[in-house]
Design a protein around this motif. Structure first.
Motif, mmCIF file in Angstrom:
data_model
loop_
_atom_site.group_PDB
_atom_site.id
_atom_site.type_symbol
_atom_site.label_atom_id
_atom_site.label_comp_id
_atom_site.label_asym_id
_atom_site.label_seq_id
_atom_site.Cartn_x
_atom_site.Cartn_y
_atom_site.Cartn_z
ATOM 1 N N TYR A 1 0.841 -1.201 0.000
ATOM 2 C CA TYR A 1 0.000 0.000 0.000
ATOM 3 C C TYR A 1 0.874 1.248 0.000
ATOM 4 N N VAL A 2 0.312 2.341 -0.510
ATOM 5 C CA VAL A 2 0.940 3.650 -0.423
ATOM 6 C C VAL A 2 -0.130 4.650 -0.008
ATOM 7 N N ASN A 3 0.220 5.476 0.953
ATOM 8 C CA ASN A 3 -0.713 6.492 1.454
ATOM 9 C C ASN A 3 -0.061 7.862 1.267
ATOM 10 N N CYS A 4 -0.700 8.706 0.455
ATOM 11 C CA CYS A 4 -0.168 10.041 0.174
ATOM 12 C C CYS A 4 -1.062 11.089 0.821
ATOM 13 N N GLY A 5 -0.819 11.350 2.101
ATOM 14 C CA GLY A 5 -1.551 12.384 2.825
ATOM 15 C C GLY A 5 -3.007 12.078 3.069
ATOM 16 N N HIS A 6 -3.420 10.835 2.846
ATOM 17 C CA HIS A 6 -4.828 10.471 2.967
ATOM 18 C C HIS A 6 -5.143 10.036 4.403
ATOM 19 N N VAL A 7 -6.437 9.986 4.722
ATOM 20 C CA VAL A 7 -6.848 9.413 6.004
ATOM 21 C C VAL A 7 -6.301 7.988 6.072
ATOM 22 N N PRO A 8 -5.501 7.640 7.089
ATOM 23 C CA PRO A 8 -4.905 6.295 7.140
ATOM 24 C C PRO A 8 -5.984 5.212 7.056
ATOM 25 N N PRO A 9 -5.832 4.242 6.155
ATOM 26 C CA PRO A 9 -6.833 3.173 6.021
ATOM 27 C C PRO A 9 -6.991 2.392 7.327
ATOM 28 N N PHE A 10 -8.213 1.900 7.561
ATOM 29 C CA PHE A 10 -8.541 1.127 8.764
ATOM 30 C C PHE A 10 -8.394 -0.363 8.443
ATOM 31 N N LEU A 11 -7.686 -1.089 9.311
ATOM 32 C CA LEU A 11 -7.523 -2.529 9.176
ATOM 33 C C LEU A 11 -8.271 -3.203 10.316
ATOM 34 N N TYR A 12 -9.283 -3.970 9.962
ATOM 35 C CA TYR A 12 -10.070 -4.687 10.971
ATOM 36 C C TYR A 12 -9.602 -6.141 10.999
ATOM 37 N N SER A 13 -8.989 -6.506 12.153
ATOM 38 C CA SER A 13 -8.481 -7.856 12.348
ATOM 39 C C SER A 13 -8.476 -8.126 13.846
ATOM 40 N N ASN A 14 -9.611 -8.669 14.329
ATOM 41 C CA ASN A 14 -9.794 -8.820 15.783
ATOM 42 C C ASN A 14 -9.555 -7.489 16.487
ATOM 43 N N GLY A 15 -10.245 -6.481 16.049
ATOM 44 C CA GLY A 15 -10.041 -5.116 16.512
ATOM 45 C C GLY A 15 -9.669 -4.247 15.323
ATOM 46 N N CYS A 16 -9.399 -2.992 15.591
ATOM 47 C CA CYS A 16 -9.094 -2.061 14.501
ATOM 48 C C CYS A 16 -7.725 -1.434 14.708
ATOM 49 N N SER A 17 -6.924 -1.441 13.644
ATOM 50 C CA SER A 17 -5.646 -0.731 13.647
ATOM 51 C C SER A 17 -5.577 0.099 12.363
ATOM 52 N N ARG A 18 -4.471 0.829 12.196
ATOM 53 C CA ARG A 18 -4.334 1.683 11.010
ATOM 54 C C ARG A 18 -3.104 1.273 10.225
ATOM 55 N N LEU A 19 -3.154 1.465 8.913
ATOM 56 C CA LEU A 19 -1.968 1.232 8.094
ATOM 57 C C LEU A 19 -1.030 2.416 8.305
ATOM 58 N N PRO A 20 0.141 2.200 8.891
ATOM 59 C CA PRO A 20 0.938 3.312 9.436
ATOM 60 C C PRO A 20 1.724 4.124 8.415
ATOM 61 N N GLU A 21 2.197 3.499 7.324
ATOM 62 C CA GLU A 21 3.086 4.212 6.403
ATOM 63 C C GLU A 21 2.346 5.367 5.735
#
Length: 536
Positions: A428-448
């Protein structure tokens, strides 16, 4: 399918300070914010498909289409089909929102101002000239046509030149900057004049500044203080300057708006007002101002119609680009939706499946409206081609950044792109966007994360990687979702999306939650949500 209505109903539309006539020529007649409606109302409390007007056996009915803020008839909410008459007023979205009422006048015919002028008899005497002008005013007042301004000015100058027996006539109209701009000049032989250098600009300024007409019939016998330097320099014997003013409905009697100026002069002989007095000139100027105002409103309406038509085309193109059919895969599911806050939006999404991987894109162009939509369509094509070419995502972001910076369009974009393999490898690549949500036994964010593309030339871009497990879900949203505001000013925020209730929420659930949170406030930014579920 709309059915033709043999007896059109004419409505008066009041929207803010503007006022115009709308003819209902077919039934049903749709009203709302989307450009495909028959009547488009760009008001924040008007829903995309707000209401319909039905005309049956000469009776007009209003039917609310489940609008968020409601339709009001004579100040009372209307939730069912309701008949309206001449004395009724319909408001859309709010009691101070756009309103319609049935006009007591029949809808105007399709005659043009040119048709009216061609029917005016030739003038052979001053009395006939006055009758001609009166007849013209009376007839032209009934018209609503975008091509009327020049013809009105021509008729005004031709007849006033004959009535006053002066040599030159000019009409100046106030432009958008508030300055007087020459609209038309003619001499007593009917020839067009374009040079305004030899006019008495001092007399014009005095007529405008004092809000009164400036009339000097013989500069040789006039008070020296009345004669300006330009009158003497250009040997002007007679000057008549009358401001063209329009009083808006509801304004005080002395509160008028300056539309332009009627200027008449002679250089060879002193003028005479024995054939037409000052009161009559003022009456002519008042009628002319009203006609010019109506004609300019018609021009504005025509521009608005063309603009709406172009926006409708742009919206159709954008909807076509955003009509993405998610692929049917055994190992992944993807769904997406974008709701623009205007006719066209600055968000876009896309889905690319090439047999080896699934790529999804969500982007948000800075700004709103047509300029953001144009850049969005361009970037969508560029990113699609780079994904098909299987470029690394960091390289893709660098190319997009260089492209926007090189065009100097003074815009940038945030975007998040995911590429998932059948085995669950996620790049994945995130260019200044709202960090995507990863749901996997709870919620975390894609950090890069990186800077938005198009913001700084030469900015570095890095991608991230992780391994998905069966049942994992990635949710990408634009800031139109996270920054949706409640009436008290609170944002929907990112924390709500990280709540466990959203781990299994559908797109419908998410948009419904945002809509309930915003309450009566209309969205002021595009909302886009993309949902990817890895099945394994």
């Amino acid at each position: 399918m709309p059915s033709a209505n043999a007896t059109p109903v004419s409505f008066v539309l009041v929207d803010g300070s503007s006022r115009r006539t709308v003819a209902i020529t077919h039934s049903p007649f749709s009203i709302g914010r989307l450009p495909e409606n028959d009547l488009v109302l760009a008001h924040p409390y008007v829903s995309r498909r707000h209401a319909e007007l039905l005309v049956e056996a000469g009776t007009c009915f209003v039917v609310d289409q489940g609008s968020r803020h409601g339709t009001f008839i004579n100040g009372k909410p209307s939730t069912t089909r309701q008949a309206i008459g001449v004395d009724d007023t319909v408001h859309f979205g709010a009691l101070d929102g756009p309103s319609l009422r049935i006009s007591a006048e029949e809808p105007h015919d399709t005659s043009t101002i040119r048709d009216i002028i061609d029917q005016i008899p030739e003038v052979s005497a001053t009395g006939n000239a006055l009758e001609k002008l009166r007849w013209f005013f009376e007839s032209a007042r009934k018209l609503k046509t975008s091509g009327a301004v020049d013809q009105i000015l021509t008729a005004l100058l031709d007849t006033t030149l004959q009535l006053t027996q002066v040599e030159r006539g000019y009409v100046f109209l106030r432009n958008e900057a508030g300055e007087m701009q020459l609209a038309l000049g003619r001499d007593d032989k009917g020839e067009e004049l374009t040079d305004e250098a030899t006019l008495s600009h001092g007399a014009m300024r005095q007529a405008i500044s004092t809000a009164n007409e400036f009339i000097v019939t013989d500069t040789l016998s006039a008070d020296p203080e009345t004669r300006s330097a330009s009158m003497v320099a250009h040997s002007i014997r007679s000057v008549i300057c009358i401001p063209l003013r329009k009083r808006r409905p509801g304004a005080a009697e002395r509160e008028t708006e300056l539309l332009g100026l009627l200027y008449l002069d002679s250089r060879l002989k002193a003028g005479s007002l024995t054939q037409i007095d000052g009161d009559l000139l003022r009456t002519i100027a008042t009628d002319a101002a009203a006609l010019i105002d109506n004609a300019q409103l018609a021009v504005a309406e025509e521009r608005e119609r063309v603009y709406r038509q172009e926006m409708n085309i742009a919206a159709e193109i954008q909807r076509g680009l955003m009509t993405v059919r998610p692929p049917t895969l055994s190992w992944a599911q993807v769904a997406a939706r974008s709701v623009p806050c205007r006719e066209v939006g600055g968000d876009f999404f896309d889905i690319v499946e090439d047999g080896q991987s699934l790529a999804v894109i969500v982007a948000d162009i800075s700004g709103k409206g047509i300029s953001a939509a144009i850049l969005g369509a361009t970037l969508q094509g560029l990113i699609y081609s780079l994904l098909v070419a299987r470029q690394p995502l960091a390289t893709l972001a660098d190319i997009v950044n260089r492209y926007i910076c090189s065009k100097n369009v003074e815009k940038y974009a945030t975007m998040a792109i995911l590429r998932i393999s059948p085995k669950g490898h996620l790049e994945y690549v995130n260019c200044g966007h709202v960090p995507p949500f990863l749901y996997s036994n709870g919620c975390s964010r894609l950090p890069e994360s990186n800077l938005p593309v198009g913001l700084i030339e030469g900015a570095p871009f890095n991608s991230g990687e992780l391994q998905l497990r069966p049942g994992n879900r990635v949710l990408i949203v634009t800031d139109g979702v996270t920054e949706a505001a409640a009436p008290d000013g609170e944002f929907f925020g990112e924390a709500r999306l990280a709540d466990s209730e959203f781990e299994s929420a559908t797109l419908d659930d998410i948009f419904l939650q945002v809509e309930r949170f915003a309450g009566t406030l209309a969205a002021d930014d595009d909302c886009t949500v993309l949902d990817v579920r890895y099945l394994g």
